[in-house]
Structures are given as structure tokens and as C-alpha cells.
Write an enzyme that holds these catalytic residues in place. Structure first.
Site, PDB file in Angstrom:
ATOM      1  N   HIS A  69      38.239  22.998  26.786  1.00  0.00           N
ATOM      2  CA  HIS A  69      38.107  23.435  28.141  1.00  0.00           C
ATOM      3  C   HIS A  69      40.067  23.406  27.754  1.00  0.00           C
ATOM      4  O   HIS A  69      40.393  22.800  28.120  1.00  0.00           O
ATOM      5  CB  HIS A  69      37.494  22.209  28.431  1.00  0.00           C
ATOM      6  N   MET A  71      43.144  24.188  30.238  1.00  0.00           N
ATOM      7  CA  MET A  71      43.632  23.386  31.523  1.00  0.00           C
ATOM      8  C   MET A  71      44.797  24.050  31.058  1.00  0.00           C
ATOM      9  O   MET A  71      45.830  23.196  31.403  1.00  0.00           O
ATOM     10  CB  MET A  71      43.389  21.907  31.354  1.00  0.00           C
ATOM     11  N   GLY A 145      43.437  16.029  33.488  1.00  0.00           N
ATOM     12  CA  GLY A 145      44.914  16.007  33.312  1.00  0.00           C
ATOM     13  C   GLY A 145      44.115  14.436  32.309  1.00  0.00           C
ATOM     14  O   GLY A 145      44.669  14.471  31.764  1.00  0.00           O
ATOM     15  N   GLY A 147      42.013  11.377  30.468  1.00  0.00           N
ATOM     16  CA  GLY A 147      40.888  10.674  30.077  1.00  0.00           C
ATOM     17  C   GLY A 147      40.411   9.121  31.199  1.00  0.00           C
ATOM     18  O   GLY A 147      41.681   8.913  31.276  1.00  0.00           O
ATOM     19  N   GLY A 179      34.522  14.530  33.178  1.00  0.00           N
ATOM     20  CA  GLY A 179      35.198  13.163  33.501  1.00  0.00           C
ATOM     21  C   GLY A 179      34.502  11.759  34.429  1.00  0.00           C
ATOM     22  O   GLY A 179      33.519  12.434  35.290  1.00  0.00           O
ATOM     23  N   GLY A 180      34.707  11.012  33.879  1.00  0.00           N
ATOM     24  CA  GLY A 180      33.857   9.765  34.107  1.00  0.00           C
ATOM     25  C   GLY A 180      32.413   9.656  33.998  1.00  0.00           C
ATOM     26  O   GLY A 180      31.738   8.310  34.850  1.00  0.00           O
ATOM     27  N   GLY A 200      34.390  11.199  27.250  1.00  0.00           N
ATOM     28  CA  GLY A 200      35.154  11.188  26.014  1.00  0.00           C
ATOM     29  C   GLY A 200      35.088   9.111  25.653  1.00  0.00           C
ATOM     30  O   GLY A 200      34.630   8.900  24.999  1.00  0.00           O
TER      31      GLY A 200
HETATM   32  C1  DX5 Z   1      39.939  15.313  31.803  1.00  0.00           C
HETATM   33  C2  DX5 Z   1      39.392  16.051  30.304  1.00  0.00           C
HETATM   34  C3  DX5 Z   1      38.061  15.546  30.123  1.00  0.00           C
HETATM   35  C4  DX5 Z   1      38.217  14.211  29.948  1.00  0.00           C
HETATM   36  C5  DX5 Z   1      37.000  13.241  29.699  1.00  0.00           C
HETATM   37  O1  DX5 Z   1      40.376  16.303  32.065  1.00  0.00           O
HETATM   38  O2  DX5 Z   1      38.866  17.359  31.115  1.00  0.00           O
HETATM   39  O3  DX5 Z   1      36.775  15.859  28.872  1.00  0.00           O
HETATM   40  O4  DX5 Z   1      38.595  14.173  27.812  1.00  0.00           O
HETATM   41  O5  DX5 Z   1      37.420  11.726  29.953  1.00  0.00           O
HETATM   42  P1  DX5 Z   1      36.008  10.558  29.619  1.00  0.00           P
HETATM   43  O6  DX5 Z   1      35.211  11.425  29.614  1.00  0.00           O
HETATM   44  O7  DX5 Z   1      37.186   9.804  29.632  1.00  0.00           O
HETATM   45  O8  DX5 Z   1      36.821  10.636  31.394  1.00  0.00           O
HETATM   46 ZN    ZN Z   2      37.391  18.192  29.509  1.00  0.00          ZN
END
Ligand code: DX5
Ligand code: ZN
Length: 217
Positions: A69, A71, A145, A147, A179-180, A200
């Protein structure tokens, strides 16, 4: 609505990065389908994570597919290198490039699947013109951005809009959410048509990761 099997992509942003090899083994054992690899450049998002050397090394520790991914701004500068480093799917942000077609083309030319990601406030319709050319749409369910953020419920509608459009066009596209994601929020995203769940915090903080993967699926 097209029913696809549910896959789990474990975001190693949430793992103990000093022990990345054992953390990846843990993901494998728990039954996750992909390693989700978040690359952040400190410009497109307010955070810096990890990049090519870490991917190259992590790739030698597992047979799991890597779902990268990006960013980063102007992802077209780096897609080929991430493909060579071992990415199996590369997802770049709609908001980060002026040349979406070129990004898709570089993914494919380098033997990678291509995904486009949209931030929470980007309308689903922005990616409709590219649906026939990509393998996956990543609907961000938090601001990219960091987790550990809370799930944004207003993004649910976009998942539904994209799945509906893909079905109308007869396209077998994957819809990923990131995310979440937890055992609570996963229910609705699946109902709306998402089939690849990135997690995550939920996985790495779980007492039993295998059980956590099962609950997501
Ligand atoms: C955030 C990342 C996610 C992040 C998700 O920008 O793209 O991949 O690691 O983390 P959780 O599952 O903790 O929301
Ligand atoms: Zn991600």
C-alpha cells in the site's frame, strides 16, 4: 451482489518491527492470506514507515503474497522498484498522482496486480473509469497515515457503490478495506461488498491471532 471469499491481509505496521521475521511467521500460522505493507513518505501522509530494503528482506522470510500500500506522492516513480522487490499487489492512491493510467500500466508491465486507493473523503465515482483496468479498489476506512484509529462509518456507502458498479459492469474486482477493522466493524464492510480485510492493531493485539483471523473471515 457478487459473493467472493473473504481474505485477510495483516498490516505489519501494527507488529513488533524489531522482530519482523517472527511476526511474519505468526501471521502465516494464524492463517492470514497476505502481508499488508504500508509505505509512507512523510509527504502524502504525516508519517514515515518503511520501504524497499525492508520489503526485499521480509519477502525472503515467507511465501505469503505481499500486498503493498503506497502512501507516497507520485507513486509512478517507485512502482517498478516495489514490483522488483517482491510486491504481488501494488496499491497507489488516487489522490497522489496525475497519471493513474501510467501507474496501472507500470504495475502490469512489472508482473504485479494493480489497485487504486481512495481516502475517506474521495468519492467512489472517481475510480469508476478505471474499474475495468484494475484488480482491486482499496477503500480507506480511516485517514491514511497511522494504525490504531477508529473506523469511519461514513465510508461504508462507498464500498456499496463500488461493488454495485462492478457488478453492473460484470467485473470481478476485489474491494479491500483498511483502517479500524475489528471483529465488530468487519461485519458491515463484508455486507457492503468488501472481500479483503486489512487489519493491524486488531490482529497484533489479539490474545489469539488465529482466532482473530477466523473472526474476521
Ligand atoms: C493506515 C494504514 C493501515 C494501518 C491499519 O494508514 O494504511 O494499513 O496499518 O491499522 P489498524 O488496523 O490498526 O487500523
Ligand atoms: Zn494500509
Amino acid at each position: 451482489m457478487t459473493k467472493k471469499s473473504i481474505k485477510v491481509s495483516a498490516s505489519i505496521l501494527g507488529c513488533d518491527l524489531g522482530n519482523i521475521e517472527s511476526e511474519i511467521k505468526r501471521i502465516e500460522k494464524a492463517g492470514a492470506d497476505f502481508v499488508h505493507f504500508d509505505v509512507m513518505d512523510g509527504v502524502f501522509v504525516d508519517n514515515i514507515s518503511f520501504g524497499l530494503p525492508v520489503l526485499k528482506s521480509a519477502k525472503t522470510k515467507t511465501d505469503l503474497s505481499f500486498d503493498v500500500h503506497l502512501m507516497i506522492t507520485e507513486p509512478e516513480r517507485y512502482i517498478a522498484e516495489f514490483a522488483r522487490a517482491g510486491a504481488d499487489i501494488i496499491t497507489f492512491h488516487f489522490e497522489a498522482t496525475k497519471d493513474i493510467k501510467k501507474c496501472i500500466e507500470i504495475c502490469k508491465k512489472n508482473g504485479c496486480k494493480a489497485g487504486i486507493s481512495i481516502k475517506p473523503n474521495t468519492p467512489a465515482s472517481e475510480i469508476f473509469p478505471y474499474l475495468g483496468e484494475i484488480d482491486m479498489v482499496l477503500v480507506m476506512t480511516v485517514e491514511p497515515g497511522f494504525g490504531g484509529q477508529g473506523f469511519l462509518y461514513f465510508t461504508l456507502e462507498k464500498i456499496e457503490q463500488i461493488r454495485k458498479r462492478a457488478d453492473e459492469l460484470g467485473l470481478d474486482v476485489d474491494i479491500q478495506v483498511d483502517g479500524g477493522i475489528t471483529d465488530k466493524t468487519c461485519k458491515e464492510v463484508k455486507e457492503r461488498g468488501a472481500n479483503i480485510l486489512v487489519a493491524g492493531t486488531y490482529l497484533f493485539k489479539a490474545d489469539n491471532m488465529t482466532k482473530a483471523v477466523e473472526l474476521l473471515k
